[in-house]
Design a protein around this motif. Sequence first.
Motif, short mmCIF file in Angstrom:
data_model
loop_
_atom_site.label_atom_id
_atom_site.label_comp_id
_atom_site.label_asym_id
_atom_site.label_seq_id
_atom_site.Cartn_x
_atom_site.Cartn_y
_atom_site.Cartn_z
N LEU A 1 0.84 -1.20 0.00
CA LEU A 1 0.00 0.00 0.00
C LEU A 1 0.87 1.25 0.00
O LEU A 1 0.64 2.20 -0.77
CB LEU A 1 -0.94 0.00 1.21
N GLY A 2 1.89 1.26 0.85
CA GLY A 2 2.80 2.39 0.90
C GLY A 2 3.50 2.63 -0.43
O GLY A 2 3.63 3.77 -0.89
N GLU A 3 3.94 1.56 -1.05
CA GLU A 3 4.60 1.68 -2.37
C GLU A 3 3.63 2.24 -3.40
O GLU A 3 4.01 3.08 -4.23
CB GLU A 3 5.14 0.32 -2.80
N ASN A 4 2.38 1.79 -3.37
CA ASN A 4 1.38 2.29 -4.31
C ASN A 4 1.10 3.78 -4.10
O ASN A 4 0.97 4.54 -5.06
CB ASN A 4 0.08 1.49 -4.21
N LEU B 1 1.64 6.79 -6.81
CA LEU B 1 0.56 7.70 -7.20
C LEU B 1 0.90 9.16 -6.90
O LEU B 1 0.52 10.06 -7.65
CB LEU B 1 -0.74 7.32 -6.51
N LEU B 2 1.63 9.41 -5.82
CA LEU B 2 1.98 10.78 -5.45
C LEU B 2 3.18 11.33 -6.22
O LEU B 2 3.47 12.52 -6.14
CB LEU B 2 2.25 10.87 -3.95
N ALA B 3 3.85 10.48 -6.97
CA ALA B 3 5.04 10.92 -7.70
C ALA B 3 4.75 12.09 -8.64
O ALA B 3 5.61 12.93 -8.88
CB ALA B 3 5.65 9.75 -8.47
N ARG C 1 8.26 13.75 -0.97
CA ARG C 1 8.68 12.40 -1.35
C ARG C 1 9.29 11.69 -0.14
O ARG C 1 10.00 12.30 0.66
CB ARG C 1 9.73 12.43 -2.46
N ALA C 2 9.04 10.40 -0.04
CA ALA C 2 9.66 9.60 1.00
C ALA C 2 11.12 9.38 0.64
O ALA C 2 11.48 9.28 -0.55
CB ALA C 2 8.96 8.25 1.13
N PRO C 3 12.01 9.32 1.62
CA PRO C 3 13.43 9.07 1.32
C PRO C 3 13.60 7.64 0.79
O PRO C 3 12.78 6.77 1.06
CB PRO C 3 14.12 9.24 2.66
N PRO C 4 14.66 7.40 0.05
CA PRO C 4 14.89 6.03 -0.46
C PRO C 4 15.14 5.07 0.69
O PRO C 4 15.62 5.46 1.76
CB PRO C 4 16.13 6.17 -1.34
N ARG C 5 14.83 3.80 0.46
CA ARG C 5 15.10 2.77 1.48
C ARG C 5 16.58 2.53 1.59
O ARG C 5 17.32 2.63 0.62
CB ARG C 5 14.41 1.45 1.08
N ASP C 6 17.01 2.17 2.79
CA ASP C 6 18.43 1.85 3.01
C ASP C 6 18.80 0.54 2.37
O ASP C 6 18.08 -0.36 2.22
CB ASP C 6 18.72 1.76 4.52
#
Length: 188
Positions: free
Chosen positions: A167-170, A174-176, A183-188
């Motif tokens: 859900l978070g990835e979706n 969509l918000l891109a 924007r959320a920071p990239p995953r480590d």
Amino acid sequence: MSTSPSAPRIPLELQKVVESEIKEWHFHIYFHQNNSDEHSAALKLRDSVLRLRRDGAFVAVPLFRVKQAPIGPHPVGSYEIWVPQETFSSVFSYLCMNRGNLSILVHPLTREQRKDHETRVAWIGPSFPLDLSTLPFRSAEIPLQYPSLRLGYSAKPQLSLEMRLKLGENVEHLLASEKEAARAPPRD
């Protein structure tokens, strides 16, 4: 957490947030016990909540007892309404819009009752000083209320950690294209 090679790796932070999520709340409606107008308004609000619960607007369970005088940490007359997370926003919204001049203490139900009333508290309307000396620092168990409703702490999780991650990835995808959304920071 799943260990199959194709399953997404669940971030520890996500797991901790979900496990510590507050699932039940109390709303305490305050009235000055010697003020007949406030007392009447509080009882009318209680009756409205009961009617709306009956009609399916939300789940909210006022205690049968209305405290006519200070008791426990509460400095004036009051009554309590238990609300599960599933309808918290509906009840909060209704009380915000319909409280009149009454003050409402909102706090979570966790093992740490003193913190719930001291640092995890919110007010709708003016706040009142509380006497926290009557509250325990920590209880052995989460104060489970109305398990027969199968809501709040008694509910089965509707979203697995894997489903939440997807859900978070979706949402991020969509918000891109939304210019104003951070924007959320990239995953480590």
